[in-house]
Design a protein around this motif. Structure first.
Motif, PDB file in Angstrom:
ATOM      1  N   ARG A  72       0.847  -1.185   0.000  1.00 15.56           N
ATOM      2  CA  ARG A  72       0.000   0.000   0.000  1.00 15.56           C
ATOM      3  C   ARG A  72       0.888   1.241   0.000  1.00 15.56           C
ATOM      4  NH1 ARG A  72      -3.406  -3.366  -1.103  1.00 15.56           N
ATOM      5  NH2 ARG A  72      -4.892  -4.253   0.331  1.00 15.56           N
ATOM      6  N   PRO A  73       0.455   2.312  -0.652  1.00 21.36           N
ATOM      7  CA  PRO A  73       1.277   3.529  -0.681  1.00 21.36           C
ATOM      8  C   PRO A  73       1.610   4.053   0.718  1.00 21.36           C
ATOM      9  CG  PRO A  73      -0.529   3.702  -2.256  1.00 21.36           C
ATOM     10  CD  PRO A  73      -0.748   2.443  -1.465  1.00 21.36           C
ATOM     11  N   GLU A  74       0.660   3.979   1.649  1.00 25.33           N
ATOM     12  CA  GLU A  74       0.935   4.477   2.999  1.00 25.33           C
ATOM     13  C   GLU A  74       1.922   3.578   3.734  1.00 25.33           C
ATOM     14  OE1 GLU A  74      -2.946   2.243   2.846  1.00 25.33           O
ATOM     15  OE2 GLU A  74      -2.307   4.059   1.881  1.00 25.33           O
ATOM     16  N   GLU A  75       1.904   2.280   3.454  1.00 24.17           N
ATOM     17  CA  GLU A  75       2.876   1.372   4.059  1.00 24.17           C
ATOM     18  C   GLU A  75       4.279   1.678   3.538  1.00 24.17           C
ATOM     19  OE1 GLU A  75       1.542  -2.551   3.161  1.00 24.17           O
ATOM     20  OE2 GLU A  75      -0.213  -2.417   4.463  1.00 24.17           O
ATOM     21  N   GLU A  76       4.371   1.914   2.244  1.00 20.84           N
ATOM     22  CA  GLU A  76       5.668   2.246   1.639  1.00 20.84           C
ATOM     23  C   GLU A  76       6.196   3.565   2.201  1.00 20.84           C
ATOM     24  OE1 GLU A  76       9.072   1.813  -0.326  1.00 20.84           O
ATOM     25  OE2 GLU A  76       7.494   0.301  -0.234  1.00 20.84           O
ATOM     26  N   ALA A  77       5.322   4.547   2.350  1.00 19.78           N
ATOM     27  CA  ALA A  77       5.730   5.840   2.917  1.00 19.78           C
ATOM     28  C   ALA A  77       6.199   5.650   4.359  1.00 19.78           C
ATOM     29  CB  ALA A  77       4.577   6.833   2.848  1.00 19.78           C
ATOM     30  N   GLY A  78       5.495   4.816   5.108  1.00 21.35           N
ATOM     31  CA  GLY A  78       5.898   4.548   6.488  1.00 21.35           C
ATOM     32  C   GLY A  78       7.265   3.901   6.571  1.00 21.35           C
ATOM     33  N   ARG A  79       7.540   2.983   5.666  1.00 19.18           N
ATOM     34  CA  ARG A  79       8.866   2.332   5.638  1.00 19.18           C
ATOM     35  C   ARG A  79       9.968   3.341   5.298  1.00 19.18           C
ATOM     36  NH1 ARG A  79       6.003  -2.292   3.857  1.00 19.18           N
ATOM     37  NH2 ARG A  79       6.073  -1.674   1.678  1.00 19.18           N
ATOM     38  N   ARG A  80       9.682   4.240   4.369  1.00 20.22           N
ATOM     39  CA  ARG A  80      10.686   5.257   4.026  1.00 20.22           C
ATOM     40  C   ARG A  80      10.957   6.194   5.201  1.00 20.22           C
ATOM     41  NH1 ARG A  80       7.885   5.630  -0.857  1.00 20.22           N
ATOM     42  NH2 ARG A  80       6.964   7.597  -0.221  1.00 20.22           N
ATOM     43  N   ALA A 126      14.423   7.845   9.684  1.00 21.32           N
ATOM     44  CA  ALA A 126      14.558   8.101  11.122  1.00 21.32           C
ATOM     45  C   ALA A 126      15.715   7.297  11.708  1.00 21.32           C
ATOM     46  CB  ALA A 126      13.254   7.770  11.840  1.00 21.32           C
ATOM     47  N   LYS A 127      15.867   6.042  11.264  1.00 24.32           N
ATOM     48  CA  LYS A 127      16.977   5.213  11.750  1.00 24.32           C
ATOM     49  C   LYS A 127      18.318   5.821  11.357  1.00 24.32           C
ATOM     50  CE  LYS A 127      14.697   0.725  11.944  1.00 24.32           C
ATOM     51  NZ  LYS A 127      14.663  -0.644  11.405  1.00 24.32           N
ATOM     52  N   ILE A 128      18.414   6.276  10.123  1.00 22.17           N
ATOM     53  CA  ILE A 128      19.669   6.876   9.652  1.00 22.17           C
ATOM     54  C   ILE A 128      19.994   8.132  10.454  1.00 22.17           C
ATOM     55  CG2 ILE A 128      20.743   8.062   7.694  1.00 22.17           C
ATOM     56  CD1 ILE A 128      19.202   6.020   5.893  1.00 22.17           C
ATOM     57  N   ALA A 131      23.038  10.970  14.775  1.00 23.70           N
ATOM     58  CA  ALA A 131      23.021  11.714  16.042  1.00 23.70           C
ATOM     59  C   ALA A 131      23.792  10.960  17.125  1.00 23.70           C
ATOM     60  CB  ALA A 131      21.589  11.966  16.484  1.00 23.70           C
ATOM     61  N   CYS A 132      23.629   9.641  17.182  1.00 24.90           N
ATOM     62  CA  CYS A 132      24.326   8.836  18.191  1.00 24.90           C
ATOM     63  C   CYS A 132      25.833   8.830  17.953  1.00 24.90           C
ATOM     64  CB  CYS A 132      23.787   7.410  18.199  1.00 24.90           C
ATOM     65  SG  CYS A 132      22.123   7.273  18.881  1.00 24.90           S
ATOM     66  N   ASN A 133      26.235   8.700  16.713  1.00 22.71           N
ATOM     67  CA  ASN A 133      27.676   8.708  16.416  1.00 22.71           C
ATOM     68  C   ASN A 133      28.282  10.077  16.695  1.00 22.71           C
ATOM     69  OD1 ASN A 133      27.904   5.997  15.769  1.00 22.71           O
ATOM     70  ND2 ASN A 133      27.341   6.329  13.645  1.00 22.71           N
ATOM     71  N   GLN A 134      27.525  11.139  16.475  1.00 21.91           N
ATOM     72  CA  GLN A 134      28.005  12.483  16.804  1.00 21.91           C
ATOM     73  C   GLN A 134      28.148  12.621  18.321  1.00 21.91           C
ATOM     74  OE1 GLN A 134      28.988  15.027  14.644  1.00 21.91           O
ATOM     75  NE2 GLN A 134      29.790  15.824  16.571  1.00 21.91           N
ATOM     76  N   SER A 183       8.035   9.867  20.861  1.00 26.69           N
ATOM     77  CA  SER A 183       8.818   8.659  20.654  1.00 26.69           C
ATOM     78  C   SER A 183      10.285   9.014  20.797  1.00 26.69           C
ATOM     79  CB  SER A 183       8.569   8.086  19.259  1.00 26.69           C
ATOM     80  OG  SER A 183       7.270   7.590  19.159  1.00 26.69           O
ATOM     81  N   ILE A 184      10.959   8.344  21.700  1.00 30.14           N
ATOM     82  CA  ILE A 184      12.384   8.551  21.891  1.00 30.14           C
ATOM     83  C   ILE A 184      13.084   7.412  21.164  1.00 30.14           C
ATOM     84  CG2 ILE A 184      14.248   8.820  23.568  1.00 30.14           C
ATOM     85  CD1 ILE A 184      12.051  10.995  23.716  1.00 30.14           C
ATOM     86  N   LEU A 185      13.842   7.746  20.143  1.00 30.13           N
ATOM     87  CA  LEU A 185      14.542   6.730  19.361  1.00 30.13           C
ATOM     88  C   LEU A 185      15.758   6.254  20.145  1.00 30.13           C
ATOM     89  CD1 LEU A 185      14.355   8.557  15.941  1.00 30.13           C
ATOM     90  CD2 LEU A 185      12.857   6.758  16.776  1.00 30.13           C
ATOM     91  N   GLN A 186      16.018   4.954  20.079  1.00 27.89           N
ATOM     92  CA  GLN A 186      17.109   4.378  20.854  1.00 27.89           C
ATOM     93  C   GLN A 186      17.936   3.409  20.021  1.00 27.89           C
ATOM     94  OE1 GLN A 186      15.014   2.495  24.100  1.00 27.89           O
ATOM     95  NE2 GLN A 186      15.028   4.366  25.310  1.00 27.89           N
ATOM     96  N   ALA A 187      19.213   3.337  20.378  1.00 31.41           N
ATOM     97  CA  ALA A 187      20.125   2.363  19.785  1.00 31.41           C
ATOM     98  C   ALA A 187      21.005   1.822  20.909  1.00 31.41           C
ATOM     99  CB  ALA A 187      20.968   3.002  18.694  1.00 31.41           C
ATOM    100  N   ARG A 188      21.324   0.535  20.836  1.00 35.30           N
ATOM    101  CA  ARG A 188      22.176  -0.107  21.852  1.00 35.30           C
ATOM    102  C   ARG A 188      23.369  -0.759  21.178  1.00 35.30           C
ATOM    103  NH1 ARG A 188      16.982  -1.656  24.114  1.00 35.30           N
ATOM    104  NH2 ARG A 188      16.823  -0.736  26.167  1.00 35.30           N
ATOM    105  N   ARG A 189      24.545  -0.541  21.782  1.00 37.18           N
ATOM    106  CA  ARG A 189      25.756  -1.200  21.301  1.00 37.18           C
ATOM    107  C   ARG A 189      26.757  -1.251  22.446  1.00 37.18           C
ATOM    108  NH1 ARG A 189      28.799  -2.963  17.190  1.00 37.18           N
ATOM    109  NH2 ARG A 189      27.510  -2.433  15.431  1.00 37.18           N
TER     110      ARG A 189
END
Length: 109
Positions: free
Chosen positions: A24-32, A37-39, A44-47, A82-88
């Motif tokens: 669906r077009p809205e699903e594709e837009a959501g994935r983009r 947002a992940k990128i 931001a995390c690497n900075q 929504s607070i985006l998070q990454a763990r490493r």
């Protein structure tokens, strides 16, 4: 005549299946949006890691489900964000999309 009817039915079923399983077009837009947002989170995390002298580099594989937190805006309005998070490597990076990302040791939050 019967062969033509069967062919039309088979074509109709094929078209129905294509319609049902097509993205669906809205699903594709959501994935983009999610991918972007992940990128941005990783950037931001690497900075933040570089700014604090940590020898750690986050990747998109480190991104975890966003946490929901109440955030107060400059005008004093509280909103759910929504607070985006990454763990490493035992480090948790959190970013609200506005302020600089913060990195803490996991479990110290």
């Amino acid at each position: 005549m019967r062969r033509t009817a069967l062919l039309i039915i088979a074509l109709a079923i094929a078209l129905l299946l294509l319609w049902l399983f097509a993205p669906r077009p809205e699903e594709e837009a959501g994935r983009r949006i999610e991918g972007r947002a992940k990128i941005e989170l990783i950037e931001a995390c690497n900075q933040a890691a570089a700014d604090t002298g940590r020898a750690i580099r986050f990747t998109t594989a480190d991104v975890v489900a966003p946490a929901k937190e109440a955030v107060e805006t400059a005008s004093g309005v509280a909103l759910l964000a929504s607070i985006l998070q990454a763990r490493r490597a035992g480090q948790l990076c959190a970013w609200n999309g506005i302020d600089p990302a913060t990195i803490t040791a996991e479990g110290s939050r």
